[in-house]
Structure formats: structure tokens, C-alpha cells
Design a protein around this motif. Structure first.
Motif, PDB file in Angstrom:
ATOM      1  N   VAL A  83       0.861  -1.185   0.000  1.00  0.00           N
ATOM      2  CA  VAL A  83       0.000   0.000   0.000  1.00  0.00           C
ATOM      3  C   VAL A  83       0.895   1.232   0.000  1.00  0.00           C
ATOM      4  N   ALA A  84       0.558   2.198  -0.850  1.00  0.00           N
ATOM      5  CA  ALA A  84       1.280   3.466  -0.891  1.00  0.00           C
ATOM      6  C   ALA A  84       0.280   4.606  -0.948  1.00  0.00           C
ATOM      7  N   ASP A  85       0.697   5.752  -0.441  1.00  0.00           N
ATOM      8  CA  ASP A  85      -0.130   6.951  -0.494  1.00  0.00           C
ATOM      9  C   ASP A  85      -0.182   7.425  -1.937  1.00  0.00           C
ATOM     10  N   GLY A  86      -1.375   7.515  -2.490  1.00  0.00           N
ATOM     11  CA  GLY A  86      -1.535   7.976  -3.861  1.00  0.00           C
ATOM     12  C   GLY A  86      -1.823   9.461  -3.957  1.00  0.00           C
ATOM     13  N   GLY A  87      -1.906  10.151  -2.826  1.00  0.00           N
ATOM     14  CA  GLY A  87      -2.228  11.578  -2.816  1.00  0.00           C
ATOM     15  C   GLY A  87      -3.719  11.817  -2.868  1.00  0.00           C
ATOM     16  N   ASN A  88      -4.136  12.973  -2.416  1.00  0.00           N
ATOM     17  CA  ASN A  88      -5.551  13.377  -2.433  1.00  0.00           C
ATOM     18  C   ASN A  88      -6.461  12.386  -1.719  1.00  0.00           C
ATOM     19  N   GLY A  89      -5.933  11.670  -0.722  1.00  0.00           N
ATOM     20  CA  GLY A  89      -6.730  10.709   0.027  1.00  0.00           C
ATOM     21  C   GLY A  89      -6.815   9.331  -0.594  1.00  0.00           C
ATOM     22  N   PHE A  90      -6.237   9.152  -1.780  1.00  0.00           N
ATOM     23  CA  PHE A  90      -6.257   7.861  -2.464  1.00  0.00           C
ATOM     24  C   PHE A  90      -5.129   6.980  -1.943  1.00  0.00           C
ATOM     25  N   LEU A  91      -5.365   5.676  -1.906  1.00  0.00           N
ATOM     26  CA  LEU A  91      -4.334   4.702  -1.570  1.00  0.00           C
ATOM     27  C   LEU A  91      -4.138   3.794  -2.768  1.00  0.00           C
ATOM     28  N   HIS A  92      -2.877   3.472  -3.061  1.00  0.00           N
ATOM     29  CA  HIS A  92      -2.563   2.607  -4.198  1.00  0.00           C
ATOM     30  C   HIS A  92      -2.065   1.268  -3.687  1.00  0.00           C
ATOM     31  N   SER A 125      -5.032  17.155  -8.941  1.00  0.00           N
ATOM     32  CA  SER A 125      -3.581  17.221  -9.124  1.00  0.00           C
ATOM     33  C   SER A 125      -3.017  16.014  -9.863  1.00  0.00           C
ATOM     34  N   HIS A 126      -3.814  14.958 -10.024  1.00  0.00           N
ATOM     35  CA  HIS A 126      -3.371  13.788 -10.783  1.00  0.00           C
ATOM     36  C   HIS A 126      -3.597  13.960 -12.285  1.00  0.00           C
ATOM     37  N   GLY A 127      -4.448  14.883 -12.679  1.00  0.00           N
ATOM     38  CA  GLY A 127      -4.724  15.084 -14.099  1.00  0.00           C
ATOM     39  C   GLY A 127      -6.194  15.286 -14.372  1.00  0.00           C
ATOM     40  N   ARG A 128      -6.565  15.067 -15.625  1.00  0.00           N
ATOM     41  CA  ARG A 128      -7.948  15.247 -16.075  1.00  0.00           C
ATOM     42  C   ARG A 128      -8.501  13.903 -16.526  1.00  0.00           C
ATOM     43  N   TRP A 129      -9.799  13.712 -16.327  1.00  0.00           N
ATOM     44  CA  TRP A 129     -10.443  12.496 -16.804  1.00  0.00           C
ATOM     45  C   TRP A 129     -11.914  12.767 -17.065  1.00  0.00           C
ATOM     46  N   THR A 130     -12.516  11.857 -17.812  1.00  0.00           N
ATOM     47  CA  THR A 130     -13.933  11.930 -18.141  1.00  0.00           C
ATOM     48  C   THR A 130     -14.639  10.765 -17.468  1.00  0.00           C
ATOM     49  N   VAL A 131     -15.736  11.046 -16.787  1.00  0.00           N
ATOM     50  CA  VAL A 131     -16.569  10.012 -16.165  1.00  0.00           C
ATOM     51  C   VAL A 131     -17.681   9.678 -17.147  1.00  0.00           C
ATOM     52  N   LEU A 132     -17.855   8.384 -17.400  1.00  0.00           N
ATOM     53  CA  LEU A 132     -18.886   7.919 -18.335  1.00  0.00           C
ATOM     54  C   LEU A 132     -19.700   6.810 -17.694  1.00  0.00           C
ATOM     55  N   LEU A 133     -20.822   6.496 -18.329  1.00  0.00           N
ATOM     56  CA  LEU A 133     -21.617   5.322 -17.974  1.00  0.00           C
ATOM     57  C   LEU A 133     -21.618   4.393 -19.179  1.00  0.00           C
ATOM     58  N   ASP A 134     -21.454   3.099 -18.912  1.00  0.00           N
ATOM     59  CA  ASP A 134     -21.562   2.136 -20.007  1.00  0.00           C
ATOM     60  C   ASP A 134     -23.048   1.947 -20.334  1.00  0.00           C
ATOM     61  N   PRO A 135     -23.377   1.183 -21.364  1.00  0.00           N
ATOM     62  CA  PRO A 135     -24.796   1.040 -21.734  1.00  0.00           C
ATOM     63  C   PRO A 135     -25.687   0.480 -20.624  1.00  0.00           C
TER      64      PRO A 135
END
Length: 111
Positions: free
Chosen positions: A30-39, A93-103
Motif C-alpha cells: 500500500v502506498a499513499d496515492g495523494g488526495n486521500g487515495f491509496l494505491h 492534481s493527478h490530471g484530467r479524466w472523463t466520467v462515463l456510464l456504459d450502456p
């Protein structure tokens, strides 16, 4: 051009507990992924545990795929033609992403 799976992301009301479980399950770390996320990493697999204080166990977005594409905008457009629906654009701070829904209404992201 096709997408590939970058990570499996799990929402959790107790991220530390969830990350510890999956690390033990997968013989990973387990590592700190930043912004409260754990990897959690193990044998080429990345599981991202993100904080979700209001998480409900049977919520359809409890686990979702994070896809990475060389050209996010083109890939999102391609996925929409296949039946996906854009929910929103996000960034931190990790970047940009798009949230989608599958069919079927399952959430996933493309970065």
C-alpha cells in the motif's frame, strides 16, 4: 487506437481498511496515492482505493474501471458512439479524466 485498463478503482468509506485487505489478498503493498487515495500494487496490478464517505455497498459504481488512452477526447468520442454516456469532466492534481456510464449504467473513467 484502443483503451487499456490502467487501474481498478474501488470506492470505500474506510480506505485504509480496504487497501490493507486487498494488499494482503494480492500479496501487495500500500502506498499513499495523494488526495486521500491509496494505491495497492501487486504483480502489475494497480488497485486504487478512493475515499467515498457516503458509500453504499450495493451501489453500482462501487468498483469502476479507469481507462487510459493516448488521446482522451478521441477515445471518449469513440466510446460514446459505442453506447457510453458522458457524465462529467473532472480534474485534480493527478490530471484530467472523463466520467462515463456504459450502456448498462456502470460508471467508468477515461484519462
Amino acid at each position: 487506437m484502443v483503451s487499456h485498463v490502467a487501474a481498478v478503482t474501488m470506492n470505500s468509506s474506510e480506505p485504509a481498511r480496504t487497501a490493507a485487505f486487498w494488499a494482503a489478498c494480492l500479496d501487495g503493498t500500500v502506498a499513499d496515492g495523494g488526495n486521500g487515495f491509496l494505491h495497492v500494487t501487486s504483480a502489475g496490478v494497480l488497485v486504487i482505493v478512493q475515499p467515498a464517505p457516503g458509500r453504499v455497498a450495493d451501489r453500482e459504481t462501487d468498483v469502476h474501471l479507469d481507462l487510459r488512452a493516448p488521446d482522451r477526447d478521441r477515445e471518449v468520442a469513440r466510446l460514446v458512439t459505442l453506447g457510453a454516456r458522458v457524465v462529467e469532466e473532472r480534474a485534480d492534481s493527478h490530471g484530467r479524466w472523463t466520467v462515463l456510464l456504459d450502456p448498462d449504467g456502470r460508471q467508468f473513467c477515461v484519462s
